[in-house]
Design an enzyme around this catalytic site. Structure first.
Site, PDB file in Angstrom:
ATOM      1  N   LYS A  24       0.835  -1.208   0.000  1.00  0.00           N
ATOM      2  CA  LYS A  24       0.000   0.000   0.000  1.00  0.00           C
ATOM      3  C   LYS A  24       0.870   1.258   0.000  1.00  0.00           C
ATOM      4  O   LYS A  24       0.617   2.189  -0.768  1.00  0.00           O
ATOM      5  CB  LYS A  24      -0.912  -0.040   1.233  1.00  0.00           C
ATOM      6  CG  LYS A  24      -1.895   1.091   1.346  1.00  0.00           C
ATOM      7  CD  LYS A  24      -3.126   0.671   2.119  1.00  0.00           C
ATOM      8  CE  LYS A  24      -2.910   0.527   3.617  1.00  0.00           C
ATOM      9  NZ  LYS A  24      -2.876   1.812   4.321  1.00  0.00           N
ATOM     10  N   SER A  25       1.886   1.301   0.848  1.00  0.00           N
ATOM     11  CA  SER A  25       2.745   2.496   0.920  1.00  0.00           C
ATOM     12  C   SER A  25       3.420   2.755  -0.423  1.00  0.00           C
ATOM     13  O   SER A  25       3.466   3.889  -0.914  1.00  0.00           O
ATOM     14  CB  SER A  25       3.841   2.296   1.971  1.00  0.00           C
ATOM     15  OG  SER A  25       3.298   2.331   3.251  1.00  0.00           O
ATOM     16  N   ARG A  29       2.929   5.906  -3.425  1.00  0.00           N
ATOM     17  CA  ARG A  29       4.086   6.653  -3.936  1.00  0.00           C
ATOM     18  C   ARG A  29       4.252   6.455  -5.436  1.00  0.00           C
ATOM     19  O   ARG A  29       4.625   7.387  -6.162  1.00  0.00           O
ATOM     20  CB  ARG A  29       5.345   6.235  -3.175  1.00  0.00           C
ATOM     21  CG  ARG A  29       5.328   6.749  -1.728  1.00  0.00           C
ATOM     22  CD  ARG A  29       6.203   5.932  -0.827  1.00  0.00           C
ATOM     23  NE  ARG A  29       6.342   6.502   0.508  1.00  0.00           N
ATOM     24  CZ  ARG A  29       5.456   6.343   1.505  1.00  0.00           C
ATOM     25  NH1 ARG A  29       4.338   5.641   1.310  1.00  0.00           N
ATOM     26  NH2 ARG A  29       5.662   6.883   2.680  1.00  0.00           N
ATOM     27  N   GLN A 172       5.002   9.370   6.825  1.00  0.00           N
ATOM     28  CA  GLN A 172       4.058  10.277   6.163  1.00  0.00           C
ATOM     29  C   GLN A 172       4.518  11.723   6.309  1.00  0.00           C
ATOM     30  O   GLN A 172       4.468  12.501   5.359  1.00  0.00           O
ATOM     31  CB  GLN A 172       2.649  10.069   6.725  1.00  0.00           C
ATOM     32  CG  GLN A 172       2.118   8.685   6.382  1.00  0.00           C
ATOM     33  CD  GLN A 172       0.770   8.392   6.993  1.00  0.00           C
ATOM     34  OE1 GLN A 172       0.188   9.228   7.674  1.00  0.00           O
ATOM     35  NE2 GLN A 172       0.270   7.190   6.763  1.00  0.00           N
ATOM     36  N   ASP A 318       2.645  -1.015  11.768  1.00  0.00           N
ATOM     37  CA  ASP A 318       1.311  -1.433  11.323  1.00  0.00           C
ATOM     38  C   ASP A 318       0.963  -2.856  11.768  1.00  0.00           C
ATOM     39  O   ASP A 318      -0.159  -3.309  11.552  1.00  0.00           O
ATOM     40  CB  ASP A 318       1.212  -1.335   9.799  1.00  0.00           C
ATOM     41  CG  ASP A 318       1.227   0.121   9.332  1.00  0.00           C
ATOM     42  OD1 ASP A 318       0.866   1.010  10.137  1.00  0.00           O
ATOM     43  OD2 ASP A 318       1.600   0.370   8.178  1.00  0.00           O
ATOM     44  N   LYS A 345      -3.627   5.875  14.886  1.00  0.00           N
ATOM     45  CA  LYS A 345      -3.749   5.164  13.604  1.00  0.00           C
ATOM     46  C   LYS A 345      -5.230   5.150  13.197  1.00  0.00           C
ATOM     47  O   LYS A 345      -6.022   5.927  13.700  1.00  0.00           O
ATOM     48  CB  LYS A 345      -3.174   3.755  13.741  1.00  0.00           C
ATOM     49  CG  LYS A 345      -1.663   3.749  13.961  1.00  0.00           C
ATOM     50  CD  LYS A 345      -0.942   4.288  12.746  1.00  0.00           C
ATOM     51  CE  LYS A 345       0.548   4.393  12.967  1.00  0.00           C
ATOM     52  NZ  LYS A 345       1.213   5.090  11.867  1.00  0.00           N
ATOM     53  N   ARG A 349      -5.319   1.956  18.356  1.00  0.00           N
ATOM     54  CA  ARG A 349      -5.097   0.501  18.303  1.00  0.00           C
ATOM     55  C   ARG A 349      -4.701  -0.094  19.646  1.00  0.00           C
ATOM     56  O   ARG A 349      -4.761  -1.316  19.817  1.00  0.00           O
ATOM     57  CB  ARG A 349      -4.068   0.164  17.221  1.00  0.00           C
ATOM     58  CG  ARG A 349      -4.661   0.325  15.840  1.00  0.00           C
ATOM     59  CD  ARG A 349      -3.704  -0.007  14.721  1.00  0.00           C
ATOM     60  NE  ARG A 349      -4.412   0.015  13.445  1.00  0.00           N
ATOM     61  CZ  ARG A 349      -3.817   0.146  12.274  1.00  0.00           C
ATOM     62  NH1 ARG A 349      -2.503   0.269  12.195  1.00  0.00           N
ATOM     63  NH2 ARG A 349      -4.536   0.148  11.164  1.00  0.00           N
ATOM     64  N   ARG A 391      -7.031  -3.270  10.022  1.00  0.00           N
ATOM     65  CA  ARG A 391      -6.069  -4.206  10.629  1.00  0.00           C
ATOM     66  C   ARG A 391      -6.604  -4.820  11.915  1.00  0.00           C
ATOM     67  O   ARG A 391      -6.222  -5.928  12.280  1.00  0.00           O
ATOM     68  CB  ARG A 391      -4.734  -3.502  10.863  1.00  0.00           C
ATOM     69  CG  ARG A 391      -4.098  -2.984   9.559  1.00  0.00           C
ATOM     70  CD  ARG A 391      -2.611  -2.787   9.689  1.00  0.00           C
ATOM     71  NE  ARG A 391      -2.110  -1.759   8.796  1.00  0.00           N
ATOM     72  CZ  ARG A 391      -1.875  -1.926   7.494  1.00  0.00           C
ATOM     73  NH1 ARG A 391      -2.098  -3.090   6.923  1.00  0.00           N
ATOM     74  NH2 ARG A 391      -1.408  -0.923   6.768  1.00  0.00           N
TER      75      ARG A 391
HETATM   76  C1  S3P Z   1       2.824   4.955   6.070  1.00  0.00           C
HETATM   77  C2  S3P Z   1       3.471   5.349   7.205  1.00  0.00           C
HETATM   78  C3  S3P Z   1       3.071   4.919   8.545  1.00  0.00           C
HETATM   79  C4  S3P Z   1       2.149   3.706   8.503  1.00  0.00           C
HETATM   80  C5  S3P Z   1       1.066   3.849   7.477  1.00  0.00           C
HETATM   81  C6  S3P Z   1       1.683   4.026   6.101  1.00  0.00           C
HETATM   82  C7  S3P Z   1       3.307   5.448   4.771  1.00  0.00           C
HETATM   83  O1  S3P Z   1       2.353   5.969   9.161  1.00  0.00           O
HETATM   84  O2  S3P Z   1       1.576   3.465   9.766  1.00  0.00           O
HETATM   85  O3  S3P Z   1       0.230   2.715   7.467  1.00  0.00           O
HETATM   86  O4  S3P Z   1       2.915   4.908   3.728  1.00  0.00           O
HETATM   87  O5  S3P Z   1       4.089   6.414   4.762  1.00  0.00           O
HETATM   88  P1  S3P Z   1       3.097   7.166   9.954  1.00  0.00           P
HETATM   89  O6  S3P Z   1       3.859   7.959   8.966  1.00  0.00           O
HETATM   90  O7  S3P Z   1       1.982   7.947  10.574  1.00  0.00           O
HETATM   91  O8  S3P Z   1       3.965   6.487  10.956  1.00  0.00           O
END
Ligand code: S3P
Length: 436
Positions: A24-25, A29, A172, A318, A345, A349, A391
């Site tokens: 997903k991340s 991007r 993020q 996560d 989150k 959680r 999750r």
């Molecule tokens: C993510 C960063 C993480 C993660 C999220 C995805 C990302 O969050 O928990 O599921 O894709 O950059 P944080 O940047 O808030 O830690």
């Protein structure tokens, strides 16, 4: 969000070899950077979950030409760096913190007005962490609650680079600033307390952008443009984690998840599992588009509780819901601390997992910055709730699949934000899940 329910019963064994959807991340991007490239990008293996779909929708509203959503590979016609156009309506990011925060960074530097919002869960999540440093760069960002909550209204303008010391390890935040930095005058750098996931840096480098890394500091300068380059998204380790855990706590069997991203900023869960005695192995290591990739095998194991080293928190961030569920099946106590970020989150959680695992008979103590789980107590299926958090829903389903009785999980539609294929994949491995 519709209130679908999942009914889960115990299965005798889990077996098989599967592929999970794209990370997903990395998918967010890939879409965002492809949209800013010069030329056309083919993206293969992109996550088709709701979160990534919302990012794609937002990009369309910004004038980016994307092929129909279900084409594989997906074609993105880049608008060039800084080439998005003013959207007519609100950009709705649904449940996705990554979508809204990363895009806010770039939108702050585009010379037009935009409004960014999301579902009721996203509108509760902190935006100060990006709005404040972006304002230091010169951004004009307004929002609810004195500019700290979405909807955010951005009036794009010229930005100047800053050297920012982030109070949280957050990919993020780091990515929002680095992306803004590509369009800002001078240098932009972010220093984190610990290193968060580094997919933005890796993908920028893969595209030929100069990214400087020094310890936990990452920096970029203004960039003129980059040429499109095809991208391949490996499987999501955060999705694989559920299948790996399911195999470990099943009475018998072995599951292989192929083509998973094993970037070290993401593999804390697998390291922790190994320390708990799990038979988990990473095999066939290789590299794809600047990301390390492997197959992960997982066999039914006898687990013991451990104290999770706080330095593993960022790379496990996560996976704490599924780690907490897995720890119910270990002998002894598992202690998680240093993870206060879990409270902001998709749900809080710490409190949601403590409450829901207790409904299954789990002995779980909520700590201000973590959880303490005493494994080995008798467990039994019961009605429990996702709190709209994908999750949490999947973690409860994995626990429910290894205990007597029926676990009825309410509001499981949220699973589609990251892993719409979850239920079918689980049943394909031998799980007993029914959706209603
Ligand atoms: C993510 C960063 C993480 C993660 C999220 C995805 C990302 O969050 O928990 O599921 O894709 O950059 P944080 O940047 O808030 O830690």
């Amino acid at each position: 969000m519709s209130s679908r329910h999942a009914r889960v019963r115990a299965s005798a064994a889990l077996r098989g070899s599967v592929v999970v959807p794209g990370d997903k991340s990395i998918s967010h991007r890939a879409l965002i950077l492809a949209s800013q490239a010069r030329g056309t990008t083919l993206i293969s293996g992109l996550s088709r979950g709701g979160d990534v779909k919302n990012t794609a929708r937002a990009l369309r509203r910004l004038g980016v030409a994307l092929a129909p959503w279900d084409t594989e590979p997906l074609t993105v016609r880049g608008a060039g760096l800084g080439g998005w156009r003013e959207p007519e309506g609100v950009l709705d990011f649904g449940n996705s913190g990554t979508g809204i925060r990363l895009m806010a960074g770039l939108l702050a530097a585009h010379p037009f007005f935009s409004v960014l919002s999301g579902d009721r869960y996203l509108r509760r999540r902190p935006m100060r962490r990006i709005a404040e440093p972006l304002r230091l760069m010169g951004a004009r960002i307004a929002g609810r609650a004195a500019g700290t909550l979405a909807p955010l209204a951005i009036e794009g303008t010229r930005l100047s680079g800053i050297a920012y010391r982030s109070p949280v390890a957050s990919a993020q935040v780091k990515s929002a600033l680095l992306l803004a930095g590509l369009l800002a005058a001078g240098e932009t750098s972010v220093t984190e307390p610990e290193r968060s996931r580094d997919h933005t840096e890796r993908m920028l480098r893969f595209l030929g952008v100069d990214v400087r890394v020094d310890g936990t500091t990452v920096g970029v300068g203004r960039v003129r443009e980059w040429d499109a380059r095809d991208l391949s998204v490996p499987g999501d380790p955060s999705s694989a984690a559920f299948l790996v855990a399911a195999a470990l706590i099943a009475p018998e069997g072995e599951v292989t998840v192929r083509n998973v991203c094993v970037n070290q900023t993401r593999t804390g869960f697998f390291e922790i599992l190994r320390a708990m005695g799990a038979r988990v192995r990473l095999v066939r290591l290789r590299e794809v588009c600047g990301e390390p990739v492997a197959d992960i095998t997982s066999k039914a194991s006898r687990l013991r509780g451990i104290v999770v080293p706080p330095e593993l928190v960022p790379q496990t961030i996560d996976e704490f819901p599924i780690l907490a569920a897995t720890a119910l099946f270990a002998h002894g106590t598992t202690r998680i601390t240093g993870a206060a970020e879990l409270r902001v989150k998709e749900s809080d959680r710490i409190s949601t997992m403590a409450a829901e695992l207790a409904k299954l008979g789990g002995q779980v103590r909520e700590l201000p910055d973590g959880l303490e789980i005493e494994g080995g107590h008798p467990l039994r299926g019961a009605p429990c709730a996702s709190h709209g958090d994908h999750r949490v829903a999947m973690s409860l389903a994995i626990a429910g699949g290894a205990i007597p009785g029926e676990t009825l999980i309410s509001d499981t539609a949220c699973v589609a934000t990251s892993f719409p294929e979850f239920w079918d994949l689980m049943n394909g491995l031998g799980a007993k899940v029914a959706l209603s």
